[in-house]
Design a protein around this motif. Structure first.
Motif, PDB file in Angstrom:
ATOM      1  N   ARG A 118      15.935  10.369   2.224  1.00 25.56           N
ATOM      2  CA  ARG A 118      14.526  10.430   1.843  1.00 25.56           C
ATOM      3  C   ARG A 118      13.994   9.028   1.638  1.00 25.56           C
ATOM      4  N   TRP A 119      12.749   8.803   2.039  1.00 21.95           N
ATOM      5  CA  TRP A 119      12.104   7.542   1.722  1.00 21.95           C
ATOM      6  C   TRP A 119      10.604   7.736   1.581  1.00 21.95           C
ATOM      7  N   GLU A 120      10.029   6.916   0.695  1.00 22.43           N
ATOM      8  CA  GLU A 120       8.588   6.915   0.527  1.00 22.43           C
ATOM      9  C   GLU A 120       7.957   6.074   1.635  1.00 22.43           C
ATOM     10  N   SER A 138       3.692   2.963   9.145  1.00 25.73           N
ATOM     11  CA  SER A 138       4.092   4.319   8.811  1.00 25.73           C
ATOM     12  C   SER A 138       4.841   4.954   9.975  1.00 25.73           C
ATOM     13  N   PRO A 139       5.838   5.814   9.684  1.00 26.81           N
ATOM     14  CA  PRO A 139       6.533   6.514  10.781  1.00 26.81           C
ATOM     15  C   PRO A 139       5.637   7.469  11.545  1.00 26.81           C
ATOM     16  N   TYR A 140       4.384   7.680  11.082  1.00 32.86           N
ATOM     17  CA  TYR A 140       3.473   8.523  11.853  1.00 32.86           C
ATOM     18  C   TYR A 140       3.241   7.963  13.251  1.00 32.86           C
ATOM     19  N   TRP A 142      15.442  15.703  12.690  1.00 32.66           N
ATOM     20  CA  TRP A 142      14.256  16.409  12.208  1.00 32.66           C
ATOM     21  C   TRP A 142      13.757  15.723  10.949  1.00 32.66           C
ATOM     22  N   TRP A 143      12.509  15.974  10.613  1.00 30.07           N
ATOM     23  CA  TRP A 143      11.983  15.390   9.391  1.00 30.07           C
ATOM     24  C   TRP A 143      10.876  16.276   8.811  1.00 30.07           C
ATOM     25  N   VAL A 144      10.762  16.195   7.505  1.00 34.88           N
ATOM     26  CA  VAL A 144       9.737  16.897   6.739  1.00 34.88           C
ATOM     27  C   VAL A 144       8.922  15.833   6.014  1.00 34.88           C
ATOM     28  N   LEU A 145       7.610  15.874   6.177  1.00 31.43           N
ATOM     29  CA  LEU A 145       6.745  14.835   5.621  1.00 31.43           C
ATOM     30  C   LEU A 145       5.555  15.489   4.930  1.00 31.43           C
ATOM     31  N   GLU A 146       5.292  15.057   3.704  1.00 29.61           N
ATOM     32  CA  GLU A 146       4.142  15.588   2.984  1.00 29.61           C
ATOM     33  C   GLU A 146       3.730  14.626   1.876  1.00 29.61           C
ATOM     34  N   ARG A 148       0.851  -1.193   0.000  1.00 28.30           N
ATOM     35  CA  ARG A 148       0.000   0.000   0.000  1.00 28.30           C
ATOM     36  C   ARG A 148       0.889   1.246   0.000  1.00 28.30           C
ATOM     37  N   HIS A 149       0.918   1.955  -1.118  1.00 26.40           N
ATOM     38  CA  HIS A 149       1.672   3.207  -1.205  1.00 26.40           C
ATOM     39  C   HIS A 149       0.806   4.322  -0.618  1.00 26.40           C
ATOM     40  N   GLN A 150       1.289   4.958   0.436  1.00 29.47           N
ATOM     41  CA  GLN A 150       0.503   5.999   1.090  1.00 29.47           C
ATOM     42  C   GLN A 150       0.581   7.341   0.374  1.00 29.47           C
ATOM     43  N   ARG A 151       1.367   7.397  -0.697  1.00 33.45           N
ATOM     44  CA  ARG A 151       1.544   8.636  -1.450  1.00 33.45           C
ATOM     45  C   ARG A 151       2.040   9.753  -0.527  1.00 33.45           C
ATOM     46  N   LEU A 152       2.957   9.362   0.338  1.00 33.50           N
ATOM     47  CA  LEU A 152       3.640  10.283   1.242  1.00 33.50           C
ATOM     48  C   LEU A 152       5.136   9.995   1.152  1.00 33.50           C
ATOM     49  N   HIS A 153       5.926  11.014   1.406  1.00 35.61           N
ATOM     50  CA  HIS A 153       7.367  10.787   1.536  1.00 35.61           C
ATOM     51  C   HIS A 153       7.915  11.637   2.660  1.00 35.61           C
TER      52      HIS A 153
END
Length: 415
Positions: free
Chosen positions: A265-267, A293-295, A220-224, A174-179
């Motif tokens: 970076r990783w998807e 997910s890392p969430y 730190w991380w940036v996620l979108e 399942r690709h969450q379409r997030l990176h």
């Protein structure tokens, strides 16, 4: 291969779940062979956080946790610093675990787990190509190593698990379409014990303190959201700086000070929960069973927990009794599935709420987060419930070690 009256457990995959399963089983007296297809152990990713339950288990299975990570309290904030929720743990848990949540580098954890493995357990450069469950034994075939026979096989071989596919067939990821772009840096002085998970309408920009090999710092991380069919950003640092505009000066300063070599970076991908993990003498653990997910900040942590609980269930039966083994594996997965499914699916839906909500609804979502206790209730208060329930299940009775008996617990391994 050495022999043990308790029998032999083969584990495929030397990530945190596989190593935790190996260390827990060794401590309980089983012979263990841990197979890894790579020619050396490499961390999958650069930054990591751990909640108290996996920290507790690491101590119990013989991993050195002294100065393992930097502790902090965790806050959910709006991009401009307005606090929306706080993860509040009981004072006694915060005292024992320094706030409850630690930040570290993945290699720091991997290295300590590898160092805890007795000689002869880890077998690198072994690519699994075949499995046969003969009823009384499981037979393994490798492309680049001798065949092996075990009483139980544990597939801890990640999201693309060979063992999972052998058990249940292939299924799409399942690709969450997030990176996510993550980075880290070191400081001359200890950081404040505060971790921040912050969002604007489309993007998460967050940070926590870290401790690695005696050095303090921050990750730190940036996620979108992203389109997986499009090429990734060419300049990760410039991309992160751009996405962090409008967030607090603190996180922007951390991004600016980060060496380019410390970026990755990783998807974000996962799988829906499996209805069944085990069959016969074979089961799954970690990302092979429940990629997350890392969430949730709990993927590696749940993998470590899997290894501990699996070993405890197998310790309660004779591995020569096929039906008893089957029942033990079923008890293990029945114990783990509600927790792992709730965490992994909660992370999936949280990611969707923050990054895939229709544009017209985002102001409504943010108003609710800013002016009602909904985020505190479903994140700030719910996460401590998961943490405390898992801590309560983790027993430190012998032969697992405690601080008092750490040096008196025998370790047995495959020679």
């Amino acid at each position: 291969m050495g022999t043990s009256i308790k029998g032999t457990i083969a584990i495929v995959g030397a990530g945190p779940g596989g190593m935790a399963a190996a260390l827990a089983a060794i401590r309980l007296g089983f012979n263990v062979a841990l197979f890894e297809r790579a020619t050396e152990i490499k961390a999958a990713g650069n930054i990591l956080n751990l909640w108290p339950p996996p920290q507790k288990i690491l101590k119990l299975i013989g991993v050195d946790t002294e100065d393992l990570g930097a502790p902090c309290r965790t806050f959910f904030e709006r991009h401009d610093g307005k606090v929306r929720a706080e993860v509040i743990l009981p004072p006694e848990v915060e005292r024992e675990y320094g706030g409850g949540f630690i930040g570290l580098l993945r290699w720091g954890l991997y290295k300590r787990m590898v160092d805890a493995l007795p000689p002869g357990v880890l077998r690198l450069d072994h690519t699994l190509t075949g499995v046969r469950d003969g009823g009384g034994k499981v037979h393994l075939t490798f492309a680049n190593g001798p065949n092996f026979e075990a009483d139980v096989l544990v597939g801890a071989d990640g999201i693309n698990s060979f063992v999972r596919k052998w058990l249940w067939g292939d299924a799409p990821i399942r690709h969450q379409r997030l990176h996510l772009v993550g980075g880290y840096l070191f400081l001359d002085t200890p950081p404040e014990g505060r971790g921040v998970i912050a969002h604007n309408r489309t993007t998460q920009v967050s940070y926590t303190p870290i401790r690695h090999e005696g050095k303090w710092g921050y990750e730190w991380w940036v996620l979108e959201a992203c389109d997986p069919s499009q090429p990734p950003p060419g300049d990760l640092l410039a991309y992160s700086r751009e996405r962090a505009r409008g967030f607090t000066q603190r996180v922007r300063d951390l991004i600016d000070a980060t060496p380019v070599a410390h970026l990755q970076r990783w998807e974000i991908r996962d799988r829906p929960p499996l209805k069944q993990w085990s069959k016969g003498r074979v089961t799954l653990a970690g990302d092979a069973a429940h990629p997350t997910s890392p969430y949730a900040a709990y993927g590696a942590g749940m993998s470590i927990e899997d290894g501990y609980f699996l070993a405890r269930e197998l310790d309660a039966v004779s591995l020569s009794d096929t039906e008893a083994v089957r029942q033990a594996l079923q008890r293990y997965e029945d114990r783990r599935k509600p927790h792992t499914a709730q965490v992994s699916q909660g992370a999936y839906h949280t990611g969707r709420a923050f990054h895939h909500m229709p544009k017209a609804l985002r102001p409504v979502r943010d108003w609710v987060f800013d002016h009602t206790p909904v985020l505190q209730k479903f994140v700030g208060d719910a996460m401590p419930g998961h943490i405390l329930s898992q801590l309560a299940e983790i027993e430190d009775a012998p032969p697992f070690e405690t601080a008092a008996n750490r040096h008196r617990v025998p370790v047995r391994a495959t020679p």
